[in-house]
Motif scaffolding. Structure first.
Motif, mmCIF file in Angstrom:
data_model
loop_
_atom_site.group_PDB
_atom_site.id
_atom_site.type_symbol
_atom_site.label_atom_id
_atom_site.label_comp_id
_atom_site.label_asym_id
_atom_site.label_seq_id
_atom_site.Cartn_x
_atom_site.Cartn_y
_atom_site.Cartn_z
ATOM 1 N N LEU A 95 12.855 62.204 58.851
ATOM 2 C CA LEU A 95 12.907 63.644 58.492
ATOM 3 C C LEU A 95 12.404 64.468 59.731
ATOM 4 O O LEU A 95 12.923 65.592 60.171
ATOM 5 C CB LEU A 95 12.402 64.011 57.194
ATOM 6 C CG LEU A 95 13.136 63.399 55.809
ATOM 7 C CD1 LEU A 95 12.364 63.743 54.610
ATOM 8 C CD2 LEU A 95 14.470 64.066 55.850
ATOM 9 N N GLN A 96 11.326 64.153 60.100
ATOM 10 C CA GLN A 96 10.391 64.761 61.297
ATOM 11 C C GLN A 96 11.498 64.724 62.689
ATOM 12 O O GLN A 96 11.510 65.906 63.268
ATOM 13 C CB GLN A 96 9.257 63.967 61.473
ATOM 14 C CG GLN A 96 8.180 64.439 60.557
ATOM 15 C CD GLN A 96 6.708 63.747 60.784
ATOM 16 O OE1 GLN A 96 6.864 62.863 61.254
ATOM 17 N NE2 GLN A 96 5.756 64.445 60.113
ATOM 18 N N GLU A 97 12.213 63.429 62.783
ATOM 19 C CA GLU A 97 12.988 63.599 63.925
ATOM 20 C C GLU A 97 14.171 64.075 63.601
ATOM 21 O O GLU A 97 14.822 64.939 64.599
ATOM 22 C CB GLU A 97 13.498 62.113 63.912
ATOM 23 C CG GLU A 97 12.273 60.936 64.525
ATOM 24 C CD GLU A 97 12.956 59.589 64.650
ATOM 25 O OE1 GLU A 97 13.969 59.123 64.198
ATOM 26 O OE2 GLU A 97 11.860 58.805 64.951
ATOM 27 N N GLN A 101 15.474 67.545 66.258
ATOM 28 C CA GLN A 101 16.945 67.523 66.553
ATOM 29 C C GLN A 101 17.504 68.884 66.258
ATOM 30 O O GLN A 101 18.245 69.525 67.131
ATOM 31 C CB GLN A 101 17.750 66.475 66.001
ATOM 32 C CG GLN A 101 17.296 65.075 66.418
ATOM 33 C CD GLN A 101 18.161 63.795 65.614
ATOM 34 O OE1 GLN A 101 18.576 64.136 64.694
ATOM 35 N NE2 GLN A 101 17.968 62.784 66.124
ATOM 36 N N LEU A 102 17.306 69.296 64.881
ATOM 37 C CA LEU A 102 17.699 70.655 64.567
ATOM 38 C C LEU A 102 17.225 71.865 65.351
ATOM 39 O O LEU A 102 17.959 72.653 65.563
ATOM 40 C CB LEU A 102 17.666 70.942 62.928
ATOM 41 C CG LEU A 102 18.643 69.934 62.230
ATOM 42 C CD1 LEU A 102 18.095 70.091 60.627
ATOM 43 C CD2 LEU A 102 19.886 70.190 62.383
ATOM 44 N N GLN A 103 15.804 71.845 65.497
ATOM 45 C CA GLN A 103 15.235 72.839 66.494
ATOM 46 C C GLN A 103 15.607 72.924 67.697
ATOM 47 O O GLN A 103 15.644 73.854 68.456
ATOM 48 C CB GLN A 103 13.564 72.630 66.188
ATOM 49 C CG GLN A 103 12.951 72.889 64.931
ATOM 50 C CD GLN A 103 11.537 72.450 64.980
ATOM 51 O OE1 GLN A 103 11.000 71.689 65.622
ATOM 52 N NE2 GLN A 103 10.927 72.996 64.101
ATOM 53 N N ASN A 104 16.114 71.706 68.408
ATOM 54 C CA ASN A 104 16.557 71.570 69.491
ATOM 55 C C ASN A 104 18.007 71.948 69.763
ATOM 56 O O ASN A 104 18.396 72.309 71.026
ATOM 57 C CB ASN A 104 16.452 70.200 70.443
ATOM 58 C CG ASN A 104 14.956 69.919 70.215
ATOM 59 O OD1 ASN A 104 13.981 70.930 70.597
ATOM 60 N ND2 ASN A 104 14.341 68.389 70.554
ATOM 61 N N SER A 105 18.483 71.983 68.702
ATOM 62 C CA SER A 105 20.123 72.595 68.857
ATOM 63 C C SER A 105 20.448 73.854 68.717
ATOM 64 O O SER A 105 19.607 74.785 68.405
ATOM 65 C CB SER A 105 20.964 71.543 67.993
ATOM 66 O OG SER A 105 20.634 71.664 66.717
#
Length: 105
Positions: A95-97, A101-105
């Motif tokens: 979930l942290q990964e 990923q969502l923060q980077n997109s």
């Protein structure tokens, strides 16, 4: 006896709600009995003994002996809890990964 029931619930890694459901009573009933001066009812104690056959009833009622009748069962339960913790840690990592990923997109 009430403290031993609470210890047993914690030992099994259960919430009060899950424990109450397993022994066939409602959570508010369990809470009430655990807070009562009279303690749990005979029916509640019977249900606990039936659902947890490896629980040492002498320990539960009198505080005598070990919590569990069979130490190998205790070891299996601990191994099971360790497996649950490892699985939860893996879920948290995944979930942290995904969050990254969502923060980077």
């Amino acid at each position: 006896m009430i403290s031993r029931i609470k210890d047993f619930i914690a030992f099994n890694g259960m919430t009060d709600a899950a424990f109450a459901k397993k022994i066939g009573i409602k959570q508010p009933t369990l809470w009430s009995q655990l807070r009562s001066v009279n303690g749990p009812s005979a029916v509640t104690l019977e249900n606990i003994a039936r659902e947890f056959p490896n629980l040492n009833c002498n320990w539960l009622l009198r505080g005598e002996g070990d919590m569990l009748i069979d130490e190998t069962a205790q070891d299996k339960r601990i191994d099971s809890l360790v497996d649950v913790v490892a699985m939860q840690q893996e879920i948290i990592k995944n979930l942290q990964e995904k969050i990254k990923q969502l923060q980077n997109s």
